[in-house]
Scaffold this active site. Sequence first.
Site, PDB file in Angstrom:
ATOM      1  N   LYS B  74      -6.985  18.732 -18.266  1.00  0.00           N
ATOM      2  CA  LYS B  74      -7.609  19.850 -18.991  1.00  0.00           C
ATOM      3  C   LYS B  74      -6.843  21.130 -18.662  1.00  0.00           C
ATOM      4  O   LYS B  74      -6.440  21.334 -17.512  1.00  0.00           O
ATOM      5  CB  LYS B  74      -9.073  19.977 -18.556  1.00  0.00           C
ATOM      6  CG  LYS B  74      -9.901  20.958 -19.377  1.00  0.00           C
ATOM      7  CD  LYS B  74     -11.362  20.971 -18.883  1.00  0.00           C
ATOM      8  CE  LYS B  74     -12.229  21.936 -19.656  1.00  0.00           C
ATOM      9  NZ  LYS B  74     -13.615  21.952 -19.160  1.00  0.00           N
ATOM     10  N   SER B 149     -16.961  21.802 -22.840  1.00  0.00           N
ATOM     11  CA  SER B 149     -15.676  22.388 -23.123  1.00  0.00           C
ATOM     12  C   SER B 149     -14.494  21.422 -22.985  1.00  0.00           C
ATOM     13  O   SER B 149     -13.410  21.718 -23.476  1.00  0.00           O
ATOM     14  CB  SER B 149     -15.447  23.577 -22.177  1.00  0.00           C
ATOM     15  OG  SER B 149     -15.393  23.131 -20.844  1.00  0.00           O
ATOM     16  N   SER B 173     -19.776  20.219 -19.306  1.00  0.00           N
ATOM     17  CA  SER B 173     -18.493  20.201 -20.015  1.00  0.00           C
ATOM     18  C   SER B 173     -17.691  18.913 -19.884  1.00  0.00           C
ATOM     19  O   SER B 173     -16.708  18.736 -20.596  1.00  0.00           O
ATOM     20  CB  SER B 173     -17.622  21.375 -19.564  1.00  0.00           C
ATOM     21  OG  SER B 173     -18.029  22.552 -20.211  1.00  0.00           O
TER      22      SER B 173
END
Lengths: 481, 480
Positions: B74, B149, B173
Amino acid sequence: MKYETIIGLEIHAQLLTESKMFCACSTKFGAKPNTNICPVCTGQPGVLPVMNQKAIELAIKTALALNCKIEKSSVFARKNYFYPDLPKDFQISQYELPLATLGHLDIVVEGKKKRIGITRVHLEEDAGKLVHKGAARIMGATESLVDYNRTGVPLMEIVSEPDLRSPAEAKAFMETLQHLLQFIGVCDAKMEEGSLRCDANISLRPAGEQKFGTKTEVKNMNSFKAVFKALKAEEKRHEEVLSEGGKINQETRFFDDITEQTIGMRSKEYAHDYRYFPEPDLVPIEPSADWLAKIKNTSGELPEAKRDRFLNEYKLPEADAEVLLATPALTAYFEECLKLYDHPKTIANWLMGDLTAYLKTNNLAIEQINLTPAQLVEMLQMIDKGTISGKLAKTILVEALKSGKTIKDIVAEQGLTQISDEGEIKNIIDEVIEKNPKQVGEFRSGKDAVVMFLVGQVMKLSKGRAKPDAVQKLLRQKLGQ
Amino acid sequence: MLNNLTAHEAHSLLASKKISSVELTEAVFAQIEKTENKLKAYVTLTKDEALKRAKAADNNGNFTGLAGIPIAIKDNMCTKGILTTCSSKILANYLPPYDATIVEKLAAAGAAPIGKTNLDEFAMGSSTENSGFHTTHNPWDLNTVPGGSSGGSAAAVASGECILALGSDTGGSIRQPASFCGVVGLKPTYGRVSRYGLVAFASSLDQIGPLAKDVTDSAWLMNVLAGYDPKDSTSVDIPVPDYRMALVNDVKKFRIGLISDLMGKGTDEAVKAAIKDAARKLESLGAIVEEVSLPTFEYAVPTYYLIAPAEASSNLARFDGVKFGHRSSDAPDLLTMYYNTRREGFGAEVKRRIMLGTYALSAGYYDAYYLKALKVRTLIKQDFEKAFKHFDVLISPTAPSPAFKIGEKAADPLSMYLSDIATIPVNLAGLPAISLPCGFSGGLPIGLQIIGEAFAEEKLLQVAYTYEQNTEWHKRRPTL
């Protein structure tokens, strides 16, 4: 109207740690800009702070010396404000729960002892240094550069109660505190170099009044003298404003070293809202009983206790104690000598006399000399044994300090040992009698005092190595008395 | 297709030399070539670096653990010399001077990092629509969001654009996008995985964890990630178990609490039905399932939206144009430089949260908002503690609905915030939780959340593994 002055101090002291408060970067002063930096102290995205245990230890040591209560759990907090010298745009400090609280420091002003309360001792990190081109401040500068070397250097904040009643007391407080910090070895505490800084809150109130007057905060005092002068000037300003029926604005004022006046900076009404909140990246400081005991043990004796011991145990005069306690290094030197040689007054005399004189003439500190306490003691023992004379020792001491040679080497090299061989002295005496027939005659005709002249001649020829009393005895024998 | 293998399957083939890491990595990049223009899961691809690592793994030949496995990271985790943007314009050009601890750990394990995945800017969001660059699409339906996210990571895992991925979870997330994309996402206990190098959103809530195709892969990745880090004072120094040992197909006598508060009117009927089916399945496998209520849950979202923005407002202060990232060219003086840099660099949601947080911490409001939120946080923790006196694990839907349409909630922050209603309480309490597929509705996956006590990741893995071994949901893959 008569006014009473109220002063409280807020002191920042740089702690003597090798590395910064929250990362492993060096704290060394004077390095090239932005060389003692890393991702953590430059606030790169994603970094986390890690507490410097040594800094905590030194702050606890200080707090203990200031008779504070060490809090069971203290918490770091973020002080949020934007400024280019602050890479994270918040400073890690302590707010609601400081490391230590409720202490005191005794000061002496005009021979009187006074106890000053300590509100709190806490830890925080220093900011970086800005350099501007085109203007003195960032506003108006054409270019501003930032050096992050100092960013994250451990700072200890010490806040006093508003217990000080005059600029002289404030100065005495700073001097006493400096002495203490140097003594326990937590800070080199040089105001001129910025390792010890101080801001003052000052207000005046009519004598007898209980309520405090409006205070102003005075900044930029870079020496003890400046503390005194700044507060004197601000005290006078308050007094003038108040006695004319005016009002003091609560504000921060900047001390101008040249005009020796304070100048208003910004009003407290525009003060930042720092939005303090507990630092989520750190855990609370919870010193164990064991750790506290250990720190206490390494703290050693504080200056006050030492002074008592010097006076009562060693029976030193007050003036001697004062001088021996002037700097931690001198005190340590004295005590080191004392371990090897149990004559406090003799050591004190040498340290305060010849050694101090030499240091003064050559503008040196005792830390800078090669002569070890053991060597000094060796010399004192030589005097006691009669190996060298006290007078000669003074010369030897200076020689040792100058050359860095050991006492033993100097004595051996220059053949300075006292002559204990009677035959050798007798030879010299014969020579003196031969060369001074006039004085010998005078002596023989009853002028006894002339013997001292003859002793002097023998001493001269022996380069001071003969023992004067032995010479006199032998002389008298020789001259038939 | 090699890229659709799980990590443990790929490992067997690597170890027996049936395939090479280079082949595996090339298969992943072939998939990326094919589908990335539709998905937009990545911000940066590091093909050269990945192939270099793959070659090194092949040359080394000693395939243990994740050696030679292509993994996506990420884009809020720092990679030395490789763009780390947090999907924010303010960091569009940021090259970190250091590696995050977990990136070092992956390198030490011999994994091949294939790229940095898209996210909601600074991990603030539940759909990746808040990315400063582009929205990621859900591989099951390109008109829907992948969640957020960690939407980029979840979409990449689901579509075979990587074998495994890392996500971060502040309020859901990892789990919510796992749920939306039909993969497994694990948020470890707060303090189990080092946060050093994870660009902070809300420091007291953030935690890094795996996104994977099945429970087994999650355990494998946890073995690499977990552990104390002296660089992270909030990481906890307790021994790390071999999580693979928790992969036992047995839930007999396990006491499982179904959180009734999350099965009410805010949750889709199809989701409720899938969760009830899952509960029955676990019962049929020997577990004891009962309903449990955690009454403070209803305060979790408002509490979270005080604490997380408060911390974020301070964490994001450093993006000021002075040291790194974007600096406004329109900057006649310092203050204007700050204003313009941040105005140009941050997106709307980030600005909203900075303002929320700044307000919550302001003098005069601190006690009423931030301090009160901390107190409610304690109550939520206590609610969990009470529940864990009776239950080994708790279960709930991961999200109240399957993936929603792109744009559906973009204009309504509150309804977007509520999509994390089931995951947020877990972060506030610092607990571990896993999301795994438990059904489909209209062709979109539904996620089952399993919550455990602090440092009880093994129990989560065992329950999740047992459920997975006795169902087929995880075997479904989207067609693109």
